[in-house]
Motif scaffolding. Sequence first.
Motif, PDB file in Angstrom:
ATOM      1  N   PHE A   1       0.829  -1.208   0.000  1.00 30.29           N
ATOM      2  CA  PHE A   1       0.000   0.000   0.000  1.00 30.29           C
ATOM      3  C   PHE A   1       0.864   1.259   0.000  1.00 30.29           C
ATOM      4  N   LEU A   2       1.994   1.234   0.696  1.00 29.16           N
ATOM      5  CA  LEU A   2       2.871   2.396   0.714  1.00 29.16           C
ATOM      6  C   LEU A   2       3.296   2.770  -0.702  1.00 29.16           C
ATOM      7  N   SER A   3       3.618   1.786  -1.521  1.00 27.00           N
ATOM      8  CA  SER A   3       3.986   2.078  -2.910  1.00 27.00           C
ATOM      9  C   SER A   3       2.838   2.758  -3.648  1.00 27.00           C
ATOM     10  N   ARG A   4       1.627   2.285  -3.405  1.00 32.45           N
ATOM     11  CA  ARG A   4       0.457   2.917  -4.027  1.00 32.45           C
ATOM     12  C   ARG A   4       0.269   4.341  -3.527  1.00 32.45           C
ATOM     13  N   ALA A   5       0.469   4.530  -2.239  1.00 32.83           N
ATOM     14  CA  ALA A   5       0.294   5.861  -1.654  1.00 32.83           C
ATOM     15  C   ALA A   5       1.316   6.834  -2.230  1.00 32.83           C
ATOM     16  N   ARG A   6       2.536   6.380  -2.422  1.00 36.36           N
ATOM     17  CA  ARG A   6       3.557   7.243  -3.027  1.00 36.36           C
ATOM     18  C   ARG A   6       3.127   7.671  -4.428  1.00 36.36           C
ATOM     19  N   GLN A   7       2.592   6.709  -5.168  1.00 35.02           N
ATOM     20  CA  GLN A   7       2.175   7.004  -6.530  1.00 35.02           C
ATOM     21  C   GLN A   7       0.956   7.910  -6.552  1.00 35.02           C
ATOM     22  N   GLY A   8       0.012   7.667  -5.634  1.00 36.95           N
ATOM     23  CA  GLY A   8      -1.233   8.430  -5.632  1.00 36.95           C
ATOM     24  C   GLY A   8      -1.107   9.813  -5.036  1.00 36.95           C
ATOM     25  N   PHE A   9      -0.216   9.983  -4.047  1.00 37.08           N
ATOM     26  CA  PHE A   9      -0.111  11.255  -3.347  1.00 37.08           C
ATOM     27  C   PHE A   9       1.142  12.050  -3.718  1.00 37.08           C
ATOM     28  N   GLY A  10       2.164  11.367  -4.245  1.00 41.06           N
ATOM     29  CA  GLY A  10       3.397  12.058  -4.586  1.00 41.06           C
ATOM     30  C   GLY A  10       4.025  12.713  -3.363  1.00 41.06           C
ATOM     31  N   ALA A  11       4.535  13.949  -3.552  1.00 40.05           N
ATOM     32  CA  ALA A  11       5.218  14.658  -2.472  1.00 40.05           C
ATOM     33  C   ALA A  11       4.272  15.066  -1.351  1.00 40.05           C
ATOM     34  N   ALA A  12       2.966  14.967  -1.568  1.00 37.97           N
ATOM     35  CA  ALA A  12       2.001  15.335  -0.528  1.00 37.97           C
ATOM     36  C   ALA A  12       1.967  14.312   0.607  1.00 37.97           C
TER      37      ALA A  12
ATOM     38  N   ALA B   1      -1.302   1.227  10.267  1.00 38.19           N
ATOM     39  CA  ALA B   1      -0.434   2.299   9.778  1.00 38.19           C
ATOM     40  C   ALA B   1      -1.143   3.630   9.979  1.00 38.19           C
ATOM     41  N   LEU B   2      -0.354   4.650  10.235  1.00 42.54           N
ATOM     42  CA  LEU B   2      -0.863   6.009  10.362  1.00 42.54           C
ATOM     43  C   LEU B   2      -0.344   6.791   9.163  1.00 42.54           C
ATOM     44  N   LEU B   3      -1.266   7.301   8.384  1.00 40.73           N
ATOM     45  CA  LEU B   3      -0.926   7.991   7.142  1.00 40.73           C
ATOM     46  C   LEU B   3      -1.282   9.468   7.263  1.00 40.73           C
ATOM     47  N   GLU B   4      -0.390  10.341   6.777  1.00 40.02           N
ATOM     48  CA  GLU B   4      -0.695  11.773   6.750  1.00 40.02           C
ATOM     49  C   GLU B   4      -0.403  12.346   5.374  1.00 40.02           C
ATOM     50  N   LEU B   5      -1.355  13.144   4.909  1.00 37.67           N
ATOM     51  CA  LEU B   5      -1.261  13.813   3.616  1.00 37.67           C
ATOM     52  C   LEU B   5      -1.299  15.317   3.852  1.00 37.67           C
ATOM     53  N   SER B   6      -0.359  16.056   3.268  1.00 42.83           N
ATOM     54  CA  SER B   6      -0.344  17.519   3.360  1.00 42.83           C
ATOM     55  C   SER B   6      -0.528  18.079   1.955  1.00 42.83           C
ATOM     56  N   ASP B   7      -1.613  18.805   1.746  1.00 41.39           N
ATOM     57  CA  ASP B   7      -1.986  19.273   0.411  1.00 41.39           C
ATOM     58  C   ASP B   7      -1.743  20.769   0.284  1.00 41.39           C
ATOM     59  N   SER B   8      -1.243  21.191  -0.869  1.00 43.22           N
ATOM     60  CA  SER B   8      -0.956  22.606  -1.089  1.00 43.22           C
ATOM     61  C   SER B   8      -2.055  23.317  -1.865  1.00 43.22           C
TER      62      SER B   8
ATOM     63  N   GLU C   1     -10.677  20.357  -0.188  1.00 46.82           N
ATOM     64  CA  GLU C   1     -11.492  19.508  -1.080  1.00 46.82           C
ATOM     65  C   GLU C   1     -10.588  18.611  -1.940  1.00 46.82           C
ATOM     66  N   HIS C   2      -9.497  19.193  -2.429  1.00 42.95           N
ATOM     67  CA  HIS C   2      -8.558  18.429  -3.246  1.00 42.95           C
ATOM     68  C   HIS C   2      -7.923  17.315  -2.416  1.00 42.95           C
ATOM     69  N   ALA C   3      -7.543  17.642  -1.192  1.00 39.58           N
ATOM     70  CA  ALA C   3      -6.939  16.644  -0.308  1.00 39.58           C
ATOM     71  C   ALA C   3      -7.914  15.515  -0.027  1.00 39.58           C
ATOM     72  N   GLN C   4      -9.171  15.858   0.273  1.00 37.92           N
ATOM     73  CA  GLN C   4     -10.169  14.841   0.588  1.00 37.92           C
ATOM     74  C   GLN C   4     -10.437  13.938  -0.606  1.00 37.92           C
ATOM     75  N   ALA C   5     -10.501  14.523  -1.787  1.00 39.31           N
ATOM     76  CA  ALA C   5     -10.776  13.735  -2.991  1.00 39.31           C
ATOM     77  C   ALA C   5      -9.641  12.736  -3.255  1.00 39.31           C
ATOM     78  N   ARG C   6      -8.406  13.190  -3.130  1.00 37.64           N
ATOM     79  CA  ARG C   6      -7.265  12.296  -3.338  1.00 37.64           C
ATOM     80  C   ARG C   6      -7.254  11.197  -2.283  1.00 37.64           C
ATOM     81  N   PHE C   7      -7.537  11.566  -1.065  1.00 36.91           N
ATOM     82  CA  PHE C   7      -7.557  10.624   0.038  1.00 36.91           C
ATOM     83  C   PHE C   7      -8.580   9.519  -0.231  1.00 36.91           C
ATOM     84  N   GLU C   8      -9.787   9.928  -0.541  1.00 41.81           N
ATOM     85  CA  GLU C   8     -10.876   8.966  -0.733  1.00 41.81           C
ATOM     86  C   GLU C   8     -10.603   8.056  -1.917  1.00 41.81           C
TER      87      GLU C   8
END
Length: 469
Positions: free
Chosen positions: A232-243, A280-287, A291-298
């Motif tokens: 899943f971490l590999s997927r998260a890297r691909q889906g979220f990038g630097a966020a 796992a505890l995941l954190e996403l920081s969006d710039s 709404e954009h953060a929530q959409a990517r998360f979901e």
Amino acid sequence: MLEGLSNIVGQSNVLTGSAAQPYLVDWRGRYRGKAQAVVRPGNVEEVAAVVRYCVLNNVPVVTVGGNTGLCGGATPDDSGRAVVLSTARLNKIRSIDTDNDTITVEAGCILQSVQDAAREAGRLFPLSLAAEGSCTIGGNLATNAGGTQVLRYGNTRELTLGLEVVTAEGEIWNGLRGLRKDNTGYDLRDLFVGSEGTLGIITAATLKLYPLPVAQRTAMLAFASLEDSVTFLSRARQGFGAALTGFEVMAGSVLQAVVRLFTDQRIPFENESANSPWFALLELSDSESAEHAQARFEHVLGQAIEDGLLLDAAIAQSVAQSKAFWHLRESIPLAEAELGKSVKHDVSIPISQIAEFVAVTNKALQAEFPGVHNVVFGHLGDGNLHYNVAPGAGQTEGEILSLQSQIYQLVHDSVASFNGSISAEHGIGQLKVNELPRYKSELELKLMRQIKQALDPKGLLNPGKVVNV
């Protein structure tokens, strides 16, 4: 000796007897030392004068910051020869440059104070770890501290642009340059960061700042296996990038111990997922926007659940909930302390091999020391595991500690077989100084000794730590 030190820093800042005792024992209570005195200089000139005075009298100098280290790196030996130099009074925020995105602070600044100063200026200083309310920037620099956001921002070394350092001869190097490009010879800055006070005493630093994220999202994830969390971490890297700013993994038994000991906390699942073997505890920081953060998360989490990679996900719906999730993670060391001393390891492994490392090492430990309890958690996003070995049912703290050297060798040999490191973020200190020769080549050790000899020819800066000379 005491009179000479008092003439430099003032009599009230030379501590002896009971006033010195808190500075002579490490945070875990594993190491206790002795010293002629504890001195508390108030500026870099006083630090330099103390060092020159100690060199003149052939007295070792051990530097201590917040005293939150885990390897005994800031504790003197029991000879009583040393002077302990506390950076507590070096606690000024010297400047903030929001156009250059830098902050210049003294070594005794508490990490949380630096975070707060950056935030008040509309910026982020991203170094974050459980001891941030008491650890100091100098200690973070001395050990090249990691923490929970290395995945996005790097270790302390990557956050450092310039340093002010007092050398082993009592000279002051002013390298406080806020430059991101400075290719003018050997990188002295990177040499002093991570040297644990054995090459020089860091008194100030110019550090990188970042824009504050527009929105953050936090989730607690439940997994059926450690292998699934790595996938899943590999997927998260691909889906979220630097966020993607944080990805912490925790064995289920570890979190269940936390909520058992601290009854005001809970694992945020109402169903059987609360008993999952891994979290796992995941954190996403969006710039961009919330709404954009929530959409990517979901999207990323939803797809992983559909594919059977995730058992469950609890998304924080408020800042308070997000803090509660992080509080669970940060309470693990406190729970360990409540349960008694264990044999602790701070290791790094290539992320792709972490699941295999845990399986192989768990099996080897049970074969050699039946019944021991594995306490596994850490920063999966950067390959850093805190792989600790605690007493199992019917075993005592004394029994497990009596096996420490054998357990160290088994675990560290396993780490080496996976091309890992026996110290990811805690340093070497005195805890691992005799372990290092087993895992470093003779050439590496020779080069380290040559550097130590060149910068500290009398061997007076924090002797007995990092490398034996």
